[in-house]
Design an enzyme around this catalytic site. Structure first.
Site, PDB file in Angstrom:
ATOM      1  N   GLU A 186      -5.024  52.556 -11.169  1.00 48.57           N
ATOM      2  CA  GLU A 186      -6.469  52.288 -10.937  1.00 48.57           C
ATOM      3  C   GLU A 186      -7.207  53.549 -10.485  1.00 48.57           C
ATOM      4  O   GLU A 186      -8.097  53.495  -9.634  1.00 48.57           O
ATOM      5  CB  GLU A 186      -6.625  51.148  -9.920  1.00 48.57           C
ATOM      6  CG  GLU A 186      -5.990  49.856 -10.424  1.00 48.57           C
ATOM      7  CD  GLU A 186      -6.015  48.701  -9.419  1.00 48.57           C
ATOM      8  OE1 GLU A 186      -6.598  48.833  -8.340  1.00 48.57           O
ATOM      9  OE2 GLU A 186      -5.429  47.634  -9.758  1.00 48.57           O
ATOM     10  N   GLU A 293      -2.098  44.540 -14.492  1.00 50.38           N
ATOM     11  CA  GLU A 293      -2.459  43.694 -13.335  1.00 50.38           C
ATOM     12  C   GLU A 293      -3.669  42.856 -13.676  1.00 50.38           C
ATOM     13  O   GLU A 293      -4.642  43.351 -14.242  1.00 50.38           O
ATOM     14  CB  GLU A 293      -2.872  44.534 -12.116  1.00 50.38           C
ATOM     15  CG  GLU A 293      -1.772  45.029 -11.247  1.00 50.38           C
ATOM     16  CD  GLU A 293      -2.304  45.692  -9.967  1.00 50.38           C
ATOM     17  OE1 GLU A 293      -3.251  45.162  -9.343  1.00 50.38           O
ATOM     18  OE2 GLU A 293      -1.773  46.746  -9.620  1.00 50.38           O
TER      19      GLU A 293
END
Ligand code: BMA
Length: 370
Positions: A186, A293
């Site tokens: 991320e 995710e």
């Protein structure tokens, strides 16, 4: 195993076998990858043509109403099968337990057990900020300081040494257990200290390359596939901006929680666009695409698994090529209430999860055990 699935696997298996001589299986990025890593990479390539593996973070370590039982899983308690992919996190490696209370010794035992059953383990790393040993969300600038020449470099090497020992120790009957390693995730967001606002493009790429080169070339770790996983992105250019290079990556992933909260057209289009991008970019590089995710915290929509997740996974022919999708952890209710993303038996989403499980597209442990 579901009957319709056996038929699908047989048919596709035959087609695949017939085709196999024309499509050589791509090799892992590590030229010296262990035989088990090569086998895993080939298996994932094959499975990605058959369906999408379901994954769950910390699946075996705890669930909403239990902790640390030897063989238990909220997913299993709902559908009678384990996830095909189990996610783990190395945050606070060096201590007895990780940042979410999972014992590292037990994590290794569960990883081995999962591998023995034919399952796949993936690890992320919410590493503490080495400037002050706080946590990943402390955005004190430190990337340049941990790279070669920086004042925190030695400290960084000690962290990587811990992981090298962890990975090299992970053996069963003298064979290494392969892991999908997903560090520095991320990074296009700004919430972690390795995020876009806290290091330059070149610093991020150096961080990634150094991590791989140190583990692979200096510590002799050859049991890893490497997964790249930006958060929600707008364009392929954004996706690739900090990509360290094909020699350092095996899986092109992405994390997206933002577009699974509703089934508005905008969210569906955003998901489809990102899935198409990772499938295309991975395909042209001989890499694997994955949705590394996602999840809806607390599952306020009891039909979320079919109406949103399965919908996204079946929205286009490209989407079906996603290798796996992983939902985040089922935090124990005593530690953090309502912080769960997988099903559990007492929750109204359980029946919908069984429908999701029954769909021929979704692959669980029994579907992939060989
Ligand atoms: C976050 C939350 C945190 C957890 C972290 C690492 O998304 O689940 O509670 O500590 O992941 O697992």
């Amino acid at each position: 195993m579901k009957l319709n699935r056996i038929a699908t696997l047989l048919t596709i298996g035959v087609l695949w076998t017939a085709n196999a001589s024309f499509t050589p299986t791509p090799s892992p990025s590590d030229p010296d990858a262990d035989a088990n890593v090569r086998t895993l990479f080939a298996k994932l390539h094959r499975l990605s043509r058959l369906g999408t593996l379901f994954g769950h973070q910390d699946d075996r370590a705890y669930g909403v109403h239990w902790k640390e039982e030897e063989v238990r899983s909220d997913v299993f308690d709902v559908c009678g099968d384990f996830p095909a992919v189990s996610g783990w996190d190395l945050g606070e490696l060096g201590k007895e337990r990780n940042l979410d209370g999972v014992s590292f010794d037990k994590m290794q035992q569960w990883m081995i057990d999962i591998h023995r059953r034919g399952g796949i383990n993936t690890v992320s790393w919410h590493m503490v900020n080495l400037a002050n040993d706080s946590n990943s969300w402390d955005t004190t600038r430190s990337v340049q300081r941990i790279l070669p020449g920086g004042d925190l470099h030695g400290k960084f090497l000690s962290k990587l040494d811990l992981f090298a020992a962890f990975a090299n120790d992970l053996q069963v009957d003298g064979e290494l257990v392969p892991l999908i390693f997903r560090p520095w995730h991320e990074h296009n967001g700004n919430w972690f200290w390795w995020g876009a606002a806290h290091c330059s493009v070149e610093e991020y790429k150096s961080l990634w390359r150094f991590t791989v080169e140190y583990l692979r070339d200096r510590k002799g770790v050859h049991s890893l596939l490497y997964a790249y996983s930006p958060n929600t992105f707008q364009s392929e250019a954004e996706y690739l901006e900090r990509y360290p290079g094909d020699e350092y990556i095996d899986i092109l992933g992405f994390d997206d929680y933002a577009n699974v909260r509703d089934s508005e057209e905008r969210s569906r289009k955003n998901l489809a666009r990102q899935i198409q991008a990772v499938v295309r970019l991975a395909g042209e590089r001989g890499k694997l695409p994955a949705w590394t995710e996602t999840g809806l915290e607390g599952l306020s929509n009891p039909n979320w698994f079919t109406s949103i997740l399965l919908n996204a996974l079946t929205a286009s022919p490209q989407a079906k090529h996603l290798t796996w999708v992983l939902v985040w952890r089922n935090a124990n209710a005593q530690d953090k209430s309502n912080h769960f993303y997988g099903p559990h038996p007492q929750h109204p989403s359980a029946a919908d999860f069984r429908r999701f499980y029954q769909d021929p597209l979704t692959l669980f442990l029994r579907d992939i055990s060989e």
